[in-house]
Motif scaffolding. Structure first.
Motif, PDB file in Angstrom:
ATOM      1  N   ASN A  58     -10.876 108.044  39.129  1.00 54.90           N
ATOM      2  CA  ASN A  58      -9.919 106.991  38.814  1.00 54.90           C
ATOM      3  C   ASN A  58      -9.693 106.195  40.078  1.00 54.90           C
ATOM      4  OD1 ASN A  58      -9.041 107.611  36.040  1.00 54.90           O
ATOM      5  ND2 ASN A  58      -8.297 109.507  36.955  1.00 54.90           N
ATOM      6  N   TYR A  59      -9.630 104.868  39.939  1.00 54.26           N
ATOM      7  CA  TYR A  59      -9.365 103.994  41.069  1.00 54.26           C
ATOM      8  C   TYR A  59      -8.244 103.028  40.706  1.00 54.26           C
ATOM      9  CZ  TYR A  59     -13.835 105.323  43.245  1.00 54.26           C
ATOM     10  OH  TYR A  59     -14.873 105.999  43.828  1.00 54.26           O
ATOM     11  N   ALA A  60      -7.424 102.713  41.689  1.00 61.00           N
ATOM     12  CA  ALA A  60      -6.477 101.621  41.522  1.00 61.00           C
ATOM     13  C   ALA A  60      -7.269 100.328  41.393  1.00 61.00           C
ATOM     14  CB  ALA A  60      -5.543 101.552  42.721  1.00 61.00           C
ATOM     15  N   ASP A  61      -6.780  99.411  40.565  1.00 60.96           N
ATOM     16  CA  ASP A  61      -7.492  98.147  40.375  1.00 60.96           C
ATOM     17  C   ASP A  61      -7.689  97.417  41.701  1.00 60.96           C
ATOM     18  OD1 ASP A  61      -5.966  97.315  37.151  1.00 60.96           O
ATOM     19  OD2 ASP A  61      -7.706  98.552  37.661  1.00 60.96           O
ATOM     20  N   SER A  62      -6.730  97.550  42.585  1.00 55.01           N
ATOM     21  CA  SER A  62      -6.775  96.798  43.841  1.00 55.01           C
ATOM     22  C   SER A  62      -7.874  97.267  44.787  1.00 55.01           C
ATOM     23  CB  SER A  62      -5.418  96.902  44.546  1.00 55.01           C
ATOM     24  OG  SER A  62      -5.111  98.260  44.824  1.00 55.01           O
ATOM     25  N   VAL A  63      -8.449  98.448  44.538  1.00 53.76           N
ATOM     26  CA  VAL A  63      -9.474  98.957  45.454  1.00 53.76           C
ATOM     27  C   VAL A  63     -10.840  99.098  44.796  1.00 53.76           C
ATOM     28  CG1 VAL A  63      -7.671 100.216  46.710  1.00 53.76           C
ATOM     29  CG2 VAL A  63      -9.104 101.440  45.043  1.00 53.76           C
ATOM     30  N   LYS A  64     -10.912  98.850  43.515  1.00 53.77           N
ATOM     31  CA  LYS A  64     -12.198  98.978  42.813  1.00 53.77           C
ATOM     32  C   LYS A  64     -13.248  98.075  43.450  1.00 53.77           C
ATOM     33  CE  LYS A  64     -10.529 100.390  38.251  1.00 53.77           C
ATOM     34  NZ  LYS A  64     -10.315  99.990  36.836  1.00 53.77           N
ATOM     35  N   GLY A  65     -14.416  98.642  43.664  1.00 51.51           N
ATOM     36  CA  GLY A  65     -15.505  97.892  44.268  1.00 51.51           C
ATOM     37  C   GLY A  65     -15.487  97.893  45.785  1.00 51.51           C
ATOM     38  N   ARG A  66     -14.374  98.364  46.363  1.00 54.14           N
ATOM     39  CA  ARG A  66     -14.278  98.390  47.834  1.00 54.14           C
ATOM     40  C   ARG A  66     -14.187  99.819  48.375  1.00 54.14           C
ATOM     41  NH1 ARG A  66      -9.921  96.366  50.303  1.00 54.14           N
ATOM     42  NH2 ARG A  66      -8.497  96.747  48.553  1.00 54.14           N
ATOM     43  N   PHE A  67     -13.523 100.696  47.629  1.00 54.14           N
ATOM     44  CA  PHE A  67     -13.327 102.085  48.066  1.00 54.14           C
ATOM     45  C   PHE A  67     -14.174 103.008  47.202  1.00 54.14           C
ATOM     46  CE2 PHE A  67      -8.681 101.639  49.789  1.00 54.14           C
ATOM     47  CZ  PHE A  67      -9.094 100.561  50.563  1.00 54.14           C
ATOM     48  N   VAL A  78     -12.344 116.237  50.316  1.00 55.66           N
ATOM     49  CA  VAL A  78     -12.408 114.957  49.613  1.00 55.66           C
ATOM     50  C   VAL A  78     -12.378 113.846  50.659  1.00 55.66           C
ATOM     51  CG1 VAL A  78      -9.891 114.851  49.261  1.00 55.66           C
ATOM     52  CG2 VAL A  78     -11.427 113.524  47.784  1.00 55.66           C
ATOM     53  N   ASP A  79     -13.254 112.861  50.490  1.00 52.73           N
ATOM     54  CA  ASP A  79     -13.354 111.739  51.408  1.00 52.73           C
ATOM     55  C   ASP A  79     -13.061 110.433  50.677  1.00 52.73           C
ATOM     56  OD1 ASP A  79     -16.214 112.972  53.339  1.00 52.73           O
ATOM     57  OD2 ASP A  79     -14.108 113.549  53.313  1.00 52.73           O
ATOM     58  N   LEU A  80     -12.641 109.459  51.439  1.00 56.21           N
ATOM     59  CA  LEU A  80     -12.420 108.118  50.899  1.00 56.21           C
ATOM     60  C   LEU A  80     -13.094 107.126  51.838  1.00 56.21           C
ATOM     61  CD1 LEU A  80     -10.940 106.526  48.614  1.00 56.21           C
ATOM     62  CD2 LEU A  80      -9.111 106.142  50.290  1.00 56.21           C
ATOM     63  N   GLN A  81     -14.159 106.509  51.362  1.00 57.61           N
ATOM     64  CA  GLN A  81     -14.834 105.472  52.127  1.00 57.61           C
ATOM     65  C   GLN A  81     -14.222 104.130  51.755  1.00 57.61           C
ATOM     66  OE1 GLN A  81     -17.387 105.732  54.539  1.00 57.61           O
ATOM     67  NE2 GLN A  81     -16.834 103.574  54.820  1.00 57.61           N
ATOM     68  N   MET A  82     -13.665 103.455  52.746  1.00 55.90           N
ATOM     69  CA  MET A  82     -12.969 102.194  52.512  1.00 55.90           C
ATOM     70  C   MET A  82     -13.740 101.077  53.197  1.00 55.90           C
ATOM     71  SD  MET A  82      -9.025 103.448  53.047  1.00 55.90           S
ATOM     72  CE  MET A  82      -9.243 103.801  54.790  1.00 55.90           C
ATOM     73  N   THR A  83     -14.104 100.061  52.443  1.00 53.39           N
ATOM     74  CA  THR A  83     -14.813  98.913  52.986  1.00 53.39           C
ATOM     75  C   THR A  83     -14.060  97.641  52.633  1.00 53.39           C
ATOM     76  OG1 THR A  83     -16.214  98.650  51.028  1.00 53.39           O
ATOM     77  CG2 THR A  83     -17.022 100.118  52.757  1.00 53.39           C
ATOM     78  N   SER A  84     -14.458  96.553  53.266  1.00 49.14           N
ATOM     79  CA  SER A  84     -13.821  95.250  53.019  1.00 49.14           C
ATOM     80  C   SER A  84     -12.306  95.366  53.055  1.00 49.14           C
ATOM     81  CB  SER A  84     -14.278  94.691  51.666  1.00 49.14           C
ATOM     82  OG  SER A  84     -15.679  94.550  51.624  1.00 49.14           O
TER      83      SER A  84
END
Length: 124
Positions: A58-67, A78-84
């Motif tokens: 599940n992703y928050a709409d605000s991070v979809k496609g970036r995280f 658990v890891d979270l890769q954050m881009t842009s």
């Protein structure tokens, strides 16, 4: 005693990337869901992304496609890769692990565990 230890926060410029990591220890059982939440000053804590043991995300709409969230069930990480990254991504990021256990006589126990939080600041 279950403990979650986060790492990887810091200061990054807009458009940059960061990777957050979280390691859970102290349990002989796995975790049904592991994920990341964040809380910005003056705002409520919100879900960023989570992943079930079976791989559903599940992703928050605000991070979809970036995280992108990923986990290693064998290692309870658990890891979270954050881009842009954007300035509005600035917040304290918390790792969370949810665990359901079934004890004697079928008693169900639902437990949520939290890390101590790691600061992510996106600023030029």
């Amino acid at each position: 005693q279950v403990q979650l230890v986060e790492s990887g926060g810091g200061l990054v410029q807009p458009g940059g990337s960061l990777r957050l990591s979280c390691a859970a220890s102290g349990s002989i059982f796995g975790f049904n869901v592991m994920g990341w939440y964040r809380q910005a000053p003056g705002k409520e804590r919100e879900l960023v992304a989570d992943m079930s043991e079976g791989g559903n995300t599940n992703y928050a709409d605000s991070v979809k496609g970036r995280f992108t969230i990923s986990r290693d069930n064998a290692k309870n990480t658990v890891d979270l890769q954050m881009t842009s990254l954007k300035p509005e991504d600035t917040a304290v990021y918390y790792c969370k692990a949810y665990q359901r256990t079934i004890g004697l006589a079928g008693r169900i126990s639902d437990n949520n565990y939290w890390g101590q939080g790691t600061q992510v600041t996106v600023s030029s």
